[in-house]
Design a protein around this motif. Structure first.
Motif, PDB file in Angstrom:
ATOM      1  N   LEU A   1       0.834  -1.194   0.000  1.00  0.00           N
ATOM      2  CA  LEU A   1       0.000   0.000   0.000  1.00  0.00           C
ATOM      3  C   LEU A   1       0.874   1.251   0.000  1.00  0.00           C
ATOM      4  O   LEU A   1       1.920   1.293   0.640  1.00  0.00           O
ATOM      5  CB  LEU A   1      -0.870   0.054   1.263  1.00  0.00           C
ATOM      6  N   HIS A   2       0.442   2.237  -0.726  1.00  0.00           N
ATOM      7  CA  HIS A   2       1.017   3.575  -0.629  1.00  0.00           C
ATOM      8  C   HIS A   2      -0.155   4.524  -0.523  1.00  0.00           C
ATOM      9  O   HIS A   2      -1.306   4.096  -0.614  1.00  0.00           O
ATOM     10  CB  HIS A   2       1.841   3.907  -1.872  1.00  0.00           C
TER      11      HIS A   2
ATOM     12  N   CYS B   1       4.174  10.339   0.184  1.00  0.00           N
ATOM     13  CA  CYS B   1       3.520   9.049   0.415  1.00  0.00           C
ATOM     14  C   CYS B   1       3.096   9.001   1.875  1.00  0.00           C
ATOM     15  O   CYS B   1       3.905   9.221   2.768  1.00  0.00           O
ATOM     16  CB  CYS B   1       4.453   7.883   0.112  1.00  0.00           C
TER      17      CYS B   1
ATOM     18  N   GLU C   1       1.133   6.330   3.240  1.00  0.00           N
ATOM     19  CA  GLU C   1       0.846   5.018   3.822  1.00  0.00           C
ATOM     20  C   GLU C   1       2.181   4.324   3.945  1.00  0.00           C
ATOM     21  O   GLU C   1       2.899   4.172   2.958  1.00  0.00           O
ATOM     22  CB  GLU C   1      -0.124   4.211   2.952  1.00  0.00           C
TER      23      GLU C   1
ATOM     24  N   CYS D   1       5.298   2.261   3.871  1.00  0.00           N
ATOM     25  CA  CYS D   1       5.617   1.257   2.855  1.00  0.00           C
ATOM     26  C   CYS D   1       7.054   0.750   2.953  1.00  0.00           C
ATOM     27  O   CYS D   1       7.583   0.221   1.983  1.00  0.00           O
ATOM     28  CB  CYS D   1       5.346   1.826   1.468  1.00  0.00           C
TER      29      CYS D   1
ATOM     30  N   HIS E   1       9.967   4.805   2.620  1.00  0.00           N
ATOM     31  CA  HIS E   1       8.702   5.530   2.763  1.00  0.00           C
ATOM     32  C   HIS E   1       8.898   7.042   2.835  1.00  0.00           C
ATOM     33  O   HIS E   1       8.195   7.809   2.179  1.00  0.00           O
ATOM     34  CB  HIS E   1       7.996   5.016   4.023  1.00  0.00           C
TER      35      HIS E   1
ATOM     36  N   MET F   1       9.801   8.803  -0.447  1.00  0.00           N
ATOM     37  CA  MET F   1       8.959   8.538  -1.606  1.00  0.00           C
ATOM     38  C   MET F   1       8.209   9.803  -2.011  1.00  0.00           C
ATOM     39  O   MET F   1       7.009   9.783  -2.254  1.00  0.00           O
ATOM     40  CB  MET F   1       7.997   7.398  -1.288  1.00  0.00           C
TER      41      MET F   1
HETATM   42 CU   LIG Z   1       4.628   4.502   0.195  1.00  0.00          CU
END
Ligand SMILES: [Cu+2]
Ligand code: HEM
Lengths: 558, 355
Positions: free
Chosen positions: B148-149, B184, B186, B188, B192, B195
């Motif tokens: 998920l992102h 981003c 969510e 990840c 993360h 991102m």
């Molecule tokens: Cu992400």
């Protein structure tokens, strides 16, 4: 260690829980220290991810879920009910060992590299990451049983073990809070157990419930997870409500304003709490209709919490407010929890949450609720009942200093995070190269966390000091009116009461209790200054009082 | 008055750069102001009551208080009304902003660990730069190739999770030509927090030029492959996993392994040369070097041949190997399409089977 006495088990829990709180706290300080400066300062991203995950897991599953019920609840609740022990003392001991086993498994995951999924274990990340999710999942699973068993034990105790005369509407609000909590524990915890088991099966056998490549649905995990974890926030906060009710009334020497409303709304919150899990998933792609319904119920649940705050504040009205350490914590709870609640309204509003979801605004919000709420209430409760279960008085000066430091440190750490969050800082970021202008705000927050840490150390130090140097505590140092104060010594003897008390009045009927008169004697003359009942006898620090003498001499009758 | 309001708003919220941002800010501000008033009230009583009714002696006897039903009704009814206003407002604002206009320009978005890839209908592909026309609604159709992102642009007040098994959409209309931050939100994994990406909103003219040029100016024979490679190294976020200083991150460093024999987890081995490096970029799953995880995304379809060539020359240059000064010198006439015209190719479909 094999005692089945609820007070000893409670103290064992207290020690274990405090240890995990300290561990979680150290991890939190590491997290804050890393964020104080842009770039990798004390750890790289992978380590950071493991550290914040461990912080979250330890704080949620090993500290805050068991915190108040398993420690203060175990120690105090049976006494408040006029019982000798909980209904199933051996089961109680077994829950403790299950908890320890669960904690052990969770810690074991560190040996195989730690977990880097966040405490929410969202799939598919948690199903594929190379780290020790299995050990951690099993740890949560096992610790869950401890929670379920404690819940069952408490429910049965409250139904079956109340002393004669202690009717439902004479039950102290602390017990009401624990009662509501226990219901949630029993009903919700199995769901997280199953979810963790499914996650472990997914990883070991590839059963494909959550894995899209096998036809599973990763979002299903979120539904399962929050179906437990939202009610779990009520597991965390309801006991705190109970503690605050006790503190506010005792230190205002005034009946809790709106007793029935507080008692019943706890139960209502516990039940409604099962219907709002989707408010964690507004951006997940669930249907708009479900988002709207979840948002609506979320607000419904907010209202009783707000009313409770007003009730507690109103309790001080025309009281005799005694600003000692526990009361300072209670007042700081009222302030912090109000902020937690109001920002809850913010994140409950659908459109607004789209912007705020998974940012530091949420981090700040849940710390205001969990730490500003539950932890502060627990600290207040600890200071309040400390003389009762240790038989020693703590150091008042140090107590006040800790309350002030914790309050200042907490607000410094977390208030600024609301601003960072609404400005766009996402949570679970090891670094913030795209938002470099937030660096000074992060630094401020980090400094705050050190102040907070210092305040908490002072609490610990106060406890240790008191055990060695504290003066012996009288039976009722605060002039409380519930059974643990009026009918037992400090510390209570192994069976709590020499004979089962007969309860003839409510838990906060200060007039009745301290005049030795029965129910009804307080009827007239109330509110009428000229005709006030005789003063409450008690309370200079350390001085043995009327009641203690009577208790010591065995001459006091219920 | 409105200046004070603006000051408060800009303290709390980023700039309003989309046409819908103000719709979302309005309930935010309402809650903020109502909450502040409420909090001031509560705080006042938290100071006033303990002071006014402070304990003067241990023998104090408080006045009993009768419950006042009018007061209670007021503190039940007023918050309930407020809360319903907020609920309704929040829900209305969401419904009003969530559906994209029918004429929106569509872009496909893929979230991967740890980069964003944008595929345009014109056959252009970009990485970590979402180029869009300003003042025109843009609808993103998003999915993830791994975990998920979540796609978040604070200035636009938009956010939506990006899922591996289904498409999700989000839309915005940038109010002016400028660059905005994508984040981003969510969790990840390792990358993360890096991102991030940019929305580059262009004025009508620049936008048309950008589309006409196929998303860039293309490689010219006289360009330096090493310079291009260096730019691509950060632009395509190779740097989140591969260092150039010899330290091992998620992936092996670019420094120090050129010409070495690399041992694979499946027992095989190969010398790190141009062919092996090309394979690693386009078909990363074909061979996994010992001690590493198979996490690298494929760049097939994203990088043109010239760009892959440039990256290889850049890696060689880090290791001190001889590299050509220009594409022409290296035998590359320039492919004129830095965006990669074969973006539609399914990267996985024609990857060689792992040996
Ligand atoms: Cu992400
Ligand atoms: C000294 C006090 C504390 C400090 C300085 C602190 C700080 C932090 C920080 C910086 C994060 C990371 C936020 C992110 O990037 O997502 C975090 C996460 C978290 N904290 Fe705390 N915290 C403290 C106490 C607590 C307490 C008492 C609890 C609960 C009982 C708690 C529960 C959590 C949870 C559940 C998370 C989320 C972890 C995750 O995202 O997986 N914290 N905390």
């Amino acid at each position: 260690m094999t005692s089945v006495d609820h007070k000893r088990i409670g103290i064992m829990y207290l020690v274990a829980i405090s240890t995990f709180f300290a561990l979680g706290g150290i991890l939190a300080l590491l997290v804050r220290t890393e964020l104080a400066m842009l770039g990798d300062t004390i750890m790289d991203a992978d380590t950071y991810n493991r550290v914040f995950t461990m912080h979250g897991v330890v704080m949620v599953f090993l500290f805050i879920v068991p915190s108040i019920p398993a420690s203060l609840g175990n120690i105090i609740m049976p006494i408040q009910l006029g019982a000798k022990d909980v209904a199933f003392p051996k089961l109680n001991l077994m829950s403790f060992y299950l908890y320890v086993a669960g904690a052990f498994l969770a810690i074991l995951s560190l040996r195989t590299g730690g977990v880097d999924t966040g405490w929410t274990f969202y799939t598919p990340y948690s199903a594929e990451t190379g780290t020790a999710v299995i050990a951690m999942g099993m740890g949560v699973f096992v610790a869950g049983f401890a929670s379920i068993l404690t819940g069952i034990n408490f429910i049965v105790t409250i139904h079956k073990m109340r002393a004669p005369g202690l009717t439902w509407n004479r039950m102290p609000l602390f017990c009401w809070g624990l009662y509501a909590t226990s219901i949630v524990q029993v009903l919700a915890t199995p769901v997280i157990g199953i979810t963790m088991l499914l996650l472990v099966l997914e990883r070991t056998l590839g059963i494909g419930i959550f894995d899209p490549a096998l036809g599973g649905d990763p979002v299903l995990f979120q539904h399962f997870f929050w179906f437990y974890s939202h009610p779990a926030v009520y597991i965390m906060i309801l006991p705190a409500f109970g503690v605050i009710s006790e503190l506010v009334t005792t230190f205002s020497r005034q009946k809790v304003y709106g007793y029935t409303a507080i008692a019943l709304s706890s139960v209502a919150i516990a039940l409604l709490g099962f219907l709002v899990w989707g408010h964690h998933m507004f951006t997940s792609g669930q249907s708009i209709v479900s988002s709207i319904v979840f948002s609506m119920i979320t607000f419904l649940i907010g209202i009783p919490s707000g009313i409770k705050i007003f009730n507690w504040i109103a309790t001080m009205y025309r009281g005799s407010v005694w600003l000692v350490t526990p009361m300072l914590y209670a007042i700081s709870f009222l302030f912090l929890f109000t902020i937690g609640g109001l920002t809850g309204i913010m994140v409950g509003a659908l459109a607004v949450d789209i912007h705020l979801h998974d940012t530091y605004f949420v981090v700040a919000h849940f710390h205001y609720v969990m730490m500003g709420g539950t932890v502060i209430a627990m600290l207040g409760g600890l200071f309040y009942w400390w003389p009762k279960f240790t038989g020693k008085l703590y150091h008042e000066g140090m107590g006040v200093a800790s309350a002030v430091l914790v309050f200042i440190g907490f607000n410094m750490t977390f208030f600024i995070q609301f601003v960072m969050g609404s400005q766009g800082m996402p949570r679970r970021y090891a670094d913030y190269p795209d938002l470099p202008w937030l660096e000074p705000l992060h630094q401020f927050s980090t400094i705050g966390s050190y102040v907070l840490g210092l305040g908490l150390l002072l609490v610990l130090f106060n406890g240790i000091w008191s055990l060695f140097k504290g003066k012996p505590a009288p039976g009722n140092p605060w002039g409380g009116a519930s059974l643990e104060w009026t009918h037992t010594t400090s510390p209570p003897d192994p069976h709590n009461f020499s004979r089962t008390p007969l309860v003839t009045h409510g838990p906060y009927d200060y007039y009745t209790v301290f005049n030795g008169a029965g129910d009804g004697a307080m009827g007239d003359g109330m509110g009428d200054g000229a005709n006030r009942p005789a003063p409450v006898p008690v309370i200079t620090e350390g001085a043995p009082q009327e009641f203690d003498k009577q208790i010591d001499l065995g001459t006091r009758q219920a | 008055m409105s200046q004070i309001y603006e000051a408060i708003r800009s303290f709390w919220l980023p700039e309003q750069a989309s046409t819908t941002a103000h719709v979302i800010d309005a309930p935010f501000m309402f809650i903020l102001i109502a909450s502040t008033i409420m909090l001031i009230g509560v705080t006042f009583y938290l100071f006033y009551l303990p002071w006014k009714y402070r304990r003067r002696s241990s023998a104090d006897v408080p006045y009993p208080v009768k419950e006042n039903h009018l007061l209670e009704m007021s503190w039940i009814v007023i918050p309930t009304i407020l809360v319903f206003i907020v609920f309704f407002w929040g829900f209305k604002a969401h419904v009003d902003t969530v559906v994209a206009p029918a004429d929106a320009y569509e872009v496909n978005v893929q979230g991967k660990k740890w980069l964003w890839q944008f595929n345009y209908n014109e056959g252009i592909t970009t990485t970590n730069e979402l180029v869009v026309p300003a003042n025109r609604p843009v609808k993103l159709i998003m999915n993830s190739v791994d975990v998920l992102h979540s796609f978040y642009v604070p200035e636009f007040r938009i956010k939506h999770d990006v899922l591996p098994n289904r498409y999700s959409t989000v839309w915005f209309e940038a109010v002016r030509a400028d660059t905005f931050q994508i984040l981003c939100t969510e969790y990840c994994g390792t990358g993360h927090s890096v991102m991030g990406a940019k929305v580059i909103a262009l004025g009508a003219q620049e936008w048309n030029e950008w589309v006409a040029s196929g998303g860039g100016k293309g490689i010219q024979p006289g360009d330096s492959p090493v310079e291009l490679g260096e730019a691509l190294y950060t632009k395509n976020v190779c740097n989140t996993c591969h260092s150039i200083d010899g330290s091992s991150k998620v992936g092996p460093s670019f420094l120090g392994h050129w010409g070495e024999t690399r041992n694979f987890v499946d027992g095989g081995s190969a010398v790190m040369d141009e062919d092996y490096t090309r394979e690693s970029i386009l078909y990363p799953a074909a061979h996994i070097v010992e001690d590493y995880q198979p996490v690298m995304p494929s760049y097939q379809g994203q990088l043109s041949d010239g760009e892959v060539y440039a990256l290889i020359q850049y890696i060689k240059s880090i290791n001190g190997a001889d590299v050509p000064a220009t594409f022409a010198e290296g035998g590359f006439g320039g492919d004129g399409d830095a965006g990669g015209a074969d973006a539609a190719d399914d990267a996985a479909a024609d990857a060689p089977a792992a040996e």
